[in-house]
Design a protein around this motif. Structure first.
Motif, PDB file in Angstrom:
ATOM      1  N   LYS A  13     -61.172 -43.127 -54.376  1.00 23.99           N
ATOM      2  CA  LYS A  13     -60.151 -43.810 -54.107  1.00 23.99           C
ATOM      3  C   LYS A  13     -59.415 -44.319 -55.274  1.00 23.99           C
ATOM      4  N   HIS A  14     -60.089 -44.251 -56.135  1.00 20.15           N
ATOM      5  CA  HIS A  14     -59.020 -43.660 -57.804  1.00 20.15           C
ATOM      6  C   HIS A  14     -58.142 -43.174 -57.740  1.00 20.15           C
ATOM      7  N   ILE A  15     -58.090 -42.093 -57.031  1.00 22.96           N
ATOM      8  CA  ILE A  15     -57.552 -41.343 -57.568  1.00 22.96           C
ATOM      9  C   ILE A  15     -56.300 -41.004 -56.374  1.00 22.96           C
ATOM     10  N   ILE A  16     -56.722 -41.615 -55.044  1.00 29.14           N
ATOM     11  CA  ILE A  16     -55.517 -41.170 -54.699  1.00 29.14           C
ATOM     12  C   ILE A  16     -54.760 -42.875 -54.520  1.00 29.14           C
ATOM     13  N   GLN A  17     -55.243 -43.500 -55.693  1.00 30.35           N
ATOM     14  CA  GLN A  17     -54.678 -45.063 -55.433  1.00 30.35           C
ATOM     15  C   GLN A  17     -53.852 -44.228 -57.420  1.00 30.35           C
ATOM     16  N   GLN A  18     -54.138 -43.561 -58.681  1.00 35.16           N
ATOM     17  CA  GLN A  18     -53.468 -43.073 -58.870  1.00 35.16           C
ATOM     18  C   GLN A  18     -52.582 -42.544 -59.016  1.00 35.16           C
ATOM     19  N   THR A  19     -52.480 -41.730 -58.011  1.00 32.82           N
ATOM     20  CA  THR A  19     -51.519 -40.838 -57.282  1.00 32.82           C
ATOM     21  C   THR A  19     -50.568 -42.088 -57.513  1.00 32.82           C
ATOM     22  N   ILE A  20     -50.487 -42.751 -55.944  1.00 32.36           N
ATOM     23  CA  ILE A  20     -49.689 -43.569 -55.541  1.00 32.36           C
ATOM     24  C   ILE A  20     -49.260 -44.130 -57.080  1.00 32.36           C
ATOM     25  N   ASP A  21     -49.740 -44.854 -58.129  1.00 29.29           N
ATOM     26  CA  ASP A  21     -49.432 -45.624 -59.097  1.00 29.29           C
ATOM     27  C   ASP A  21     -48.342 -44.968 -59.730  1.00 29.29           C
ATOM     28  N   GLU A  22     -48.474 -43.194 -59.428  1.00 32.13           N
ATOM     29  CA  GLU A  22     -47.898 -42.031 -60.511  1.00 32.13           C
ATOM     30  C   GLU A  22     -46.359 -42.112 -59.588  1.00 32.13           C
ATOM     31  N   ARG A  23     -46.257 -42.165 -58.605  1.00 31.13           N
ATOM     32  CA  ARG A  23     -45.276 -42.007 -57.814  1.00 31.13           C
ATOM     33  C   ARG A  23     -44.521 -43.239 -57.885  1.00 31.13           C
ATOM     34  N   TRP A  24     -44.824 -44.369 -57.108  1.00 33.91           N
ATOM     35  CA  TRP A  24     -43.834 -46.031 -57.218  1.00 33.91           C
ATOM     36  C   TRP A  24     -44.254 -47.141 -58.862  1.00 33.91           C
ATOM     37  N   GLY A  25     -45.314 -46.939 -59.054  1.00 37.23           N
ATOM     38  CA  GLY A  25     -45.141 -47.321 -60.323  1.00 37.23           C
ATOM     39  C   GLY A  25     -46.372 -48.350 -60.295  1.00 37.23           C
ATOM     40  N   LYS A  26     -47.615 -48.828 -60.906  1.00 35.54           N
ATOM     41  CA  LYS A  26     -48.684 -49.846 -60.840  1.00 35.54           C
ATOM     42  C   LYS A  26     -48.349 -50.574 -60.293  1.00 35.54           C
ATOM     43  N   GLY A  27     -48.863 -51.043 -59.529  1.00 35.73           N
ATOM     44  CA  GLY A  27     -49.070 -52.644 -58.718  1.00 35.73           C
ATOM     45  C   GLY A  27     -48.080 -52.596 -57.148  1.00 35.73           C
ATOM     46  N   TYR A  54     -55.307 -45.780 -46.440  1.00 37.27           N
ATOM     47  CA  TYR A  54     -53.653 -46.495 -45.758  1.00 37.27           C
ATOM     48  C   TYR A  54     -52.910 -47.213 -46.238  1.00 37.27           C
ATOM     49  N   TRP A  55     -52.245 -46.421 -46.661  1.00 37.67           N
ATOM     50  CA  TRP A  55     -50.389 -47.237 -47.453  1.00 37.67           C
ATOM     51  C   TRP A  55     -49.584 -47.615 -47.006  1.00 37.67           C
ATOM     52  N   GLU A  56     -48.496 -48.363 -47.063  1.00 41.29           N
ATOM     53  CA  GLU A  56     -47.061 -48.149 -46.500  1.00 41.29           C
ATOM     54  C   GLU A  56     -46.340 -48.864 -47.220  1.00 41.29           C
ATOM     55  N   HIS A  57     -44.697 -47.923 -48.230  1.00 40.31           N
ATOM     56  CA  HIS A  57     -44.050 -47.420 -48.312  1.00 40.31           C
ATOM     57  C   HIS A  57     -42.860 -48.185 -47.716  1.00 40.31           C
ATOM     58  N   GLU A  58     -41.894 -49.572 -48.052  1.00 39.89           N
ATOM     59  CA  GLU A  58     -40.547 -48.999 -47.337  1.00 39.89           C
ATOM     60  C   GLU A  58     -40.803 -49.262 -45.576  1.00 39.89           C
ATOM     61  N   ASP A  59     -40.405 -48.185 -45.055  1.00 44.84           N
ATOM     62  CA  ASP A  59     -40.616 -48.346 -43.309  1.00 44.84           C
ATOM     63  C   ASP A  59     -41.395 -46.595 -43.385  1.00 44.84           C
ATOM     64  N   CYS A  60     -42.085 -46.563 -44.168  1.00 46.32           N
ATOM     65  CA  CYS A  60     -43.049 -45.112 -43.723  1.00 46.32           C
ATOM     66  C   CYS A  60     -44.827 -45.572 -44.355  1.00 46.32           C
ATOM     67  N   GLN A  61     -45.421 -44.764 -43.323  1.00 51.41           N
ATOM     68  CA  GLN A  61     -47.672 -45.578 -43.591  1.00 51.41           C
ATOM     69  C   GLN A  61     -47.413 -44.391 -43.976  1.00 51.41           C
ATOM     70  N   PHE A  62     -48.821 -44.133 -44.331  1.00 52.71           N
ATOM     71  CA  PHE A  62     -50.152 -42.684 -45.265  1.00 52.71           C
ATOM     72  C   PHE A  62     -50.416 -42.940 -44.279  1.00 52.71           C
ATOM     73  N   VAL A  63     -51.472 -41.876 -44.008  1.00 51.70           N
ATOM     74  CA  VAL A  63     -53.029 -42.403 -44.229  1.00 51.70           C
ATOM     75  C   VAL A  63     -53.794 -40.509 -44.522  1.00 51.70           C
ATOM     76  N   LEU A  64     -54.392 -40.753 -45.801  1.00 50.48           N
ATOM     77  CA  LEU A  64     -55.608 -39.777 -45.748  1.00 50.48           C
ATOM     78  C   LEU A  64     -56.813 -40.214 -45.773  1.00 50.48           C
ATOM     79  N   ALA A  65     -57.135 -38.934 -44.671  1.00 54.57           N
ATOM     80  CA  ALA A  65     -58.943 -39.335 -44.309  1.00 54.57           C
ATOM     81  C   ALA A  65     -59.703 -38.243 -44.476  1.00 54.57           C
TER      82      ALA A  65
END
Length: 119
Positions: A13-27, A54-65
């Motif tokens: 979960k940390h790896i996924i969130q950290q990568t998301i934070d690197e893309r759009w900024g922490k938080g 699952y996460w969303e950014h603007e009008d796009c949804q993401f799922v990693l299972a």
């Protein structure tokens, strides 16, 4: 009976969130734990419950299972008809899975902006 897919670990979960934070900024974007049902094999008739993020950014949804021990699948989508994967059915490396998903979506979004610029 099929074996249960193991839960996502705190490290995963940390790896996924950290990568998301690197893309759009922490938080800015937060992934949440969900459960999805997928066919683990194309021949499977039954769906298997799998832990996912699952996460969303603007009008796009993401799922990693998580589809097994060190096995991951991902996709992003704008609607039921507008779904995209990375072209790789399953990853053995979580970092690769989330990174390629985010890169592909960024490339796709760039092309969408070129083809359909917003007013």
């Amino acid at each position: 009976m099929m074996a249960k897919v193991p839960d996502l670990t705190d490290l995963e979960k940390h790896i996924i969130q950290q990568t998301i934070d690197e893309r759009w900024g922490k938080g800015k974007v937060t992934a949440e734990e969900v459960e999805v049902e997928i066919r683990l094999s194309p021949a499977d008739r039954e769906l298997t419950a799998c832990p996912a993020m699952y996460w969303e950014h603007e009008d796009c949804q993401f799922v990693l299972a998580k589809s097994g021990e060190s096995r991951y699948r991902s996709q992003f989508f704008y609607s039921v008809k507008d779904r995209f994967g990375t072209g790789i059915d399953e990853y053995a490396d979580l970092g690769d899975c989330v990174l390629y998903l985010l890169r592909l979506q960024a490339d796709h979004e760039s092309e969408r902006q070129k083809n359909f610029p917003t007013a």
